[in-house]
Motif scaffolding. Structure first.
Motif, PDB file in Angstrom:
ATOM      1  N   VAL A 226    -104.265 -18.786  34.601  1.00  0.00           N
ATOM      2  CA  VAL A 226    -103.254 -17.752  34.363  1.00  0.00           C
ATOM      3  C   VAL A 226    -101.878 -18.347  34.621  1.00  0.00           C
ATOM      4  CG1 VAL A 226    -102.494 -15.401  34.883  1.00  0.00           C
ATOM      5  CG2 VAL A 226    -104.898 -16.020  35.215  1.00  0.00           C
ATOM      6  N   PRO A 227    -101.150 -18.744  33.576  1.00  0.00           N
ATOM      7  CA  PRO A 227     -99.800 -19.269  33.786  1.00  0.00           C
ATOM      8  C   PRO A 227     -98.947 -18.252  34.552  1.00  0.00           C
ATOM      9  CG  PRO A 227    -100.507 -19.580  31.514  1.00  0.00           C
ATOM     10  CD  PRO A 227    -101.528 -18.700  32.157  1.00  0.00           C
ATOM     11  N   PHE A 228     -98.014 -18.728  35.367  1.00  0.00           N
ATOM     12  CA  PHE A 228     -97.180 -17.814  36.138  1.00  0.00           C
ATOM     13  C   PHE A 228     -96.404 -16.849  35.243  1.00  0.00           C
ATOM     14  CE2 PHE A 228     -97.589 -20.920  39.691  1.00  0.00           C
ATOM     15  CZ  PHE A 228     -98.018 -20.016  40.658  1.00  0.00           C
ATOM     16  N   GLU A 229     -96.039 -17.306  34.032  1.00  0.00           N
ATOM     17  CA  GLU A 229     -95.307 -16.411  33.139  1.00  0.00           C
ATOM     18  C   GLU A 229     -96.185 -15.268  32.635  1.00  0.00           C
ATOM     19  OE1 GLU A 229     -95.967 -20.292  30.694  1.00  0.00           O
ATOM     20  OE2 GLU A 229     -95.545 -19.729  32.777  1.00  0.00           O
ATOM     21  N   ASN A 230     -97.492 -15.336  32.882  1.00  0.00           N
ATOM     22  CA  ASN A 230     -98.423 -14.260  32.526  1.00  0.00           C
ATOM     23  C   ASN A 230     -98.735 -13.369  33.725  1.00  0.00           C
ATOM     24  OD1 ASN A 230     -98.474 -15.622  30.126  1.00  0.00           O
ATOM     25  ND2 ASN A 230    -100.693 -15.934  30.053  1.00  0.00           N
ATOM     26  N   MET A 231     -97.988 -13.530  34.818  1.00  0.00           N
ATOM     27  CA  MET A 231     -98.256 -12.788  36.045  1.00  0.00           C
ATOM     28  C   MET A 231     -97.085 -11.876  36.411  1.00  0.00           C
ATOM     29  SD  MET A 231     -99.943 -15.957  38.229  1.00  0.00           S
ATOM     30  CE  MET A 231    -100.145 -15.003  39.737  1.00  0.00           C
ATOM     31  N   VAL A 232     -97.403 -10.762  37.069  1.00  0.00           N
ATOM     32  CA  VAL A 232     -96.391  -9.843  37.594  1.00  0.00           C
ATOM     33  C   VAL A 232     -96.772  -9.542  39.041  1.00  0.00           C
ATOM     34  CG1 VAL A 232     -95.198  -7.640  37.336  1.00  0.00           C
ATOM     35  CG2 VAL A 232     -96.143  -8.787  35.315  1.00  0.00           C
ATOM     36  N   TYR A 233     -95.796  -9.652  39.954  1.00  0.00           N
ATOM     37  CA  TYR A 233     -96.038  -9.327  41.363  1.00  0.00           C
ATOM     38  C   TYR A 233     -95.292  -8.040  41.687  1.00  0.00           C
ATOM     39  CZ  TYR A 233     -96.544  -9.829  46.414  1.00  0.00           C
ATOM     40  OH  TYR A 233     -96.850  -9.611  47.731  1.00  0.00           O
ATOM     41  N   ALA A 243     -93.286 -14.392  47.817  1.00  0.00           N
ATOM     42  CA  ALA A 243     -94.052 -14.192  46.584  1.00  0.00           C
ATOM     43  C   ALA A 243     -93.119 -13.923  45.403  1.00  0.00           C
ATOM     44  CB  ALA A 243     -95.039 -13.038  46.763  1.00  0.00           C
ATOM     45  N   PHE A 244     -92.100 -13.106  45.625  1.00  0.00           N
ATOM     46  CA  PHE A 244     -91.118 -12.870  44.565  1.00  0.00           C
ATOM     47  C   PHE A 244     -90.485 -14.189  44.113  1.00  0.00           C
ATOM     48  CE2 PHE A 244     -90.314  -8.356  46.340  1.00  0.00           C
ATOM     49  CZ  PHE A 244     -91.152  -7.780  45.399  1.00  0.00           C
ATOM     50  N   SER A 245     -90.208 -15.065  45.072  1.00  0.00           N
ATOM     51  CA  SER A 245     -89.560 -16.341  44.760  1.00  0.00           C
ATOM     52  C   SER A 245     -90.447 -17.209  43.874  1.00  0.00           C
ATOM     53  CB  SER A 245     -89.214 -17.083  46.054  1.00  0.00           C
ATOM     54  OG  SER A 245     -88.262 -16.355  46.821  1.00  0.00           O
ATOM     55  N   ILE A 246     -91.739 -17.231  44.160  1.00  0.00           N
ATOM     56  CA  ILE A 246     -92.682 -17.991  43.332  1.00  0.00           C
ATOM     57  C   ILE A 246     -92.656 -17.464  41.903  1.00  0.00           C
ATOM     58  CG2 ILE A 246     -95.130 -18.487  42.926  1.00  0.00           C
ATOM     59  CD1 ILE A 246     -93.996 -20.114  45.187  1.00  0.00           C
ATOM     60  N   MET A 247     -92.666 -16.149  41.764  1.00  0.00           N
ATOM     61  CA  MET A 247     -92.635 -15.551  40.427  1.00  0.00           C
ATOM     62  C   MET A 247     -91.350 -15.921  39.686  1.00  0.00           C
ATOM     63  SD  MET A 247     -95.399 -13.771  39.765  1.00  0.00           S
ATOM     64  CE  MET A 247     -96.177 -15.203  40.473  1.00  0.00           C
ATOM     65  N   ASN A 248     -90.218 -15.746  40.350  1.00  0.00           N
ATOM     66  CA  ASN A 248     -88.931 -16.020  39.701  1.00  0.00           C
ATOM     67  C   ASN A 248     -88.760 -17.485  39.327  1.00  0.00           C
ATOM     68  OD1 ASN A 248     -87.651 -13.431  39.592  1.00  0.00           O
ATOM     69  ND2 ASN A 248     -87.379 -13.500  41.806  1.00  0.00           N
ATOM     70  N   ASN A 250     -90.998 -19.526  38.465  1.00  0.00           N
ATOM     71  CA  ASN A 250     -91.962 -19.994  37.470  1.00  0.00           C
ATOM     72  C   ASN A 250     -92.079 -19.081  36.256  1.00  0.00           C
ATOM     73  OD1 ASN A 250     -93.532 -22.445  38.794  1.00  0.00           O
ATOM     74  ND2 ASN A 250     -93.230 -20.920  40.417  1.00  0.00           N
ATOM     75  N   GLY A 251     -91.093 -18.208  36.068  1.00  0.00           N
ATOM     76  CA  GLY A 251     -91.086 -17.380  34.863  1.00  0.00           C
ATOM     77  C   GLY A 251     -91.943 -16.143  34.898  1.00  0.00           C
ATOM     78  N   GLY A 252     -92.422 -15.761  36.089  1.00  0.00           N
ATOM     79  CA  GLY A 252     -93.248 -14.571  36.207  1.00  0.00           C
ATOM     80  C   GLY A 252     -92.430 -13.316  36.413  1.00  0.00           C
ATOM     81  N   GLY A 253     -93.099 -12.177  36.514  1.00  0.00           N
ATOM     82  CA  GLY A 253     -92.427 -10.900  36.721  1.00  0.00           C
ATOM     83  C   GLY A 253     -92.397 -10.529  38.193  1.00  0.00           C
ATOM     84  N   ALA A 254     -91.298  -9.935  38.652  1.00  0.00           N
ATOM     85  CA  ALA A 254     -91.148  -9.489  40.038  1.00  0.00           C
ATOM     86  C   ALA A 254     -90.584  -8.079  40.028  1.00  0.00           C
ATOM     87  CB  ALA A 254     -90.229 -10.436  40.809  1.00  0.00           C
ATOM     88  N   PHE A 255     -91.370  -7.126  40.531  1.00  0.00           N
ATOM     89  CA  PHE A 255     -91.002  -5.711  40.468  1.00  0.00           C
ATOM     90  C   PHE A 255     -91.159  -5.088  41.848  1.00  0.00           C
ATOM     91  CE2 PHE A 255     -92.015  -1.186  39.488  1.00  0.00           C
ATOM     92  CZ  PHE A 255     -90.887  -0.856  38.734  1.00  0.00           C
ATOM     93  N   GLY A 276     -81.147 -11.131  43.253  1.00  0.00           N
ATOM     94  CA  GLY A 276     -81.946 -11.876  42.289  1.00  0.00           C
ATOM     95  C   GLY A 276     -83.384 -12.112  42.717  1.00  0.00           C
ATOM     96  N   ARG A 277     -83.844 -11.339  43.717  1.00  0.00           N
ATOM     97  CA  ARG A 277     -85.229 -11.502  44.181  1.00  0.00           C
ATOM     98  C   ARG A 277     -86.226 -10.851  43.225  1.00  0.00           C
ATOM     99  NH1 ARG A 277     -84.998 -15.481  48.036  1.00  0.00           N
ATOM    100  NH2 ARG A 277     -83.467 -14.990  49.661  1.00  0.00           N
ATOM    101  N   VAL A 278     -85.815  -9.719  42.635  1.00  0.00           N
ATOM    102  CA  VAL A 278     -86.684  -9.021  41.679  1.00  0.00           C
ATOM    103  C   VAL A 278     -85.897  -8.761  40.401  1.00  0.00           C
ATOM    104  CG1 VAL A 278     -88.079  -7.927  43.468  1.00  0.00           C
ATOM    105  CG2 VAL A 278     -86.067  -6.719  42.581  1.00  0.00           C
ATOM    106  N   GLN A 279     -86.625  -8.575  39.306  1.00  0.00           N
ATOM    107  CA  GLN A 279     -85.961  -8.282  38.041  1.00  0.00           C
ATOM    108  C   GLN A 279     -85.440  -6.840  38.005  1.00  0.00           C
ATOM    109  OE1 GLN A 279     -89.401  -9.916  36.321  1.00  0.00           O
ATOM    110  NE2 GLN A 279     -88.549 -11.737  37.262  1.00  0.00           N
ATOM    111  N   THR A 280     -86.228  -5.936  38.571  1.00  0.00           N
ATOM    112  CA  THR A 280     -85.817  -4.543  38.658  1.00  0.00           C
ATOM    113  C   THR A 280     -86.702  -3.834  39.662  1.00  0.00           C
ATOM    114  OG1 THR A 280     -85.268  -2.571  37.340  1.00  0.00           O
ATOM    115  CG2 THR A 280     -87.309  -3.707  36.793  1.00  0.00           C
TER     116      THR A 280
END
Length: 327
Positions: A226-233, A243-248, A250-255, A276-280
């Motif tokens: 599962v590529p990180f860009e296919n993941m949402v935390y 965890a948010f930092s790992i997502m950001n 590597n192109g993943g989602g952070a909500f 900038g820790r989460v997208q929204t």
């Protein structure tokens, strides 16, 4: 040339639990069962770090509560606490509006869409928590979840010489079989930083193939399950920043989510977005049409669309241009 090990057609939604899926703490049923004052317990937990520091001992603030639970067991306050009982407490967890139905709903939205079904795209849910894995396993959310990672307890520890006892490895030296007993040791303890380990386990595929893939194995990005860009935390606060930092990164989602009407929690997640820790962020309400429902479903669709684009490009690149008539 070897075949790629994974199709990379999985969308992984990774959830925190307390204050993200439920409005309270999952330890509350434990305190109610034993008529223990939760406020007093957590006050003691918060005092453990300075208490032991005075003795020259450093403790982990995020996981020290687990040892304090065992202290309560040893003192007879949590007498008879077993993993079975921890799992039964899961029935008492009250989830935020829309749950657990949302888990199945977003899965169906993706998997039943003809555009995505053609490429066998699936949604998987995971829960990663510093709380009790057994309590989550006993909750209403469990049937919808692909993997649950949290704190674990041992009831019957392996005794000295257990390797020499063969199949009777959990017997007393006298030969008397060990009985099912209270929890007595911590098997796994997650803190806010070690939660990121499970993001990598999901990413690499070691949650599915633990005998083949180690979380520390070197695996090329294109070979990960599962590529990180296919993941949402999805989580609720500053404790999930690693965890948010790992997502950001590597192109993943952070909500981030907050309870409806909670001004302090709103300001907290608003700061996370500002930094900038989460997208929204949105209210912890997962009913159809809510802000959180809309953002998460649209994010899942965007990931699915990206997977389709990659698959179509790969298919096109694999076929040569057919010969045609010369002008």
């Amino acid at each position: 040339m070897p075949n790629a090990p994974f199709e990379q057609n999985i969308i992984a939604m990774v959830w925190d639990c307390d204050k993200t899926l439920i409005s309270s703490y999952m330890q509350d049923p434990l305190f109610r069962h034993y008529n223990v004052d939760a406020g007093k317990f957590w006050k003691e937990v918060n005092a453990l770090k300075p208490h032991y520091a005075a003795q020259g001992i450093s403790v982990n603030s995020d996981t020290s509560y687990l040892n304090h639970i065992l202290t309560y067991v040893k003192a007879g306050i949590f007498k008879g606490l077993t993993n079975k009982l921890l799992r039964e407490f899961g029935r008492e967890l009250v989830f935020y509006p829309g749950l657990p139905n949302f888990f199945g709903e977003i899965k169906s939205l993706i998997e039943n869409d003809p555009r995505y079904k053609a490429y066998d795209i699936h949604v998987e849910h995971y829960v990663v928590s510093t709380g009790f894995a057994e309590t989550i396993r006993g909750s209403a959310i469990a049937p919808f979840v692909e993997g649950i990672f949290g704190a674990e307890f041992i009831e019957s520890p392996a005794l000295p010489g257990f390797c020499d006892l063969g199949s009777a490895g959990n017997t007393l030296v006298s030969g008397t079989p060990a009985k099912e007993c209270e929890v007595s040791q911590v098997a796994i303890a997650l803190d806010n930083t070690s939660k990121t380990r499970y993001l990598f386990e999901i990413n690499k595929g070691s949650t599915k193939f633990p005998d083949r893939i180690n979380v520390n194995s070197t695996i090329a990005k294109e070979d990960r399950r599962v590529p990180f860009e296919n993941m949402v935390y999805i989580a609720d606060g500053p404790s999930d920043v690693p965890a948010f930092s790992i997502m950001n990164a590597n192109g993943g989602g952070a909500f981030a989510v907050y309870p409806k009407g909670d001004v302090a929690a709103f300001n907290q997640v608003n700061t996370l977005q500002h930094d900038g820790r989460v997208q929204t962020f949105g209210e912890a309400d997962y009913t159809t049409g809510s802000h959180s429902w809309l953002w998460l479903t649209q994010k899942a669709r965007a990931i699915a669309d990206h997977i389709v684009e990659l698959k179509q490009a790969a298919i096109s690149a694999s076929a040569s241009t057919p010969p045609g008539h010369l002008a």
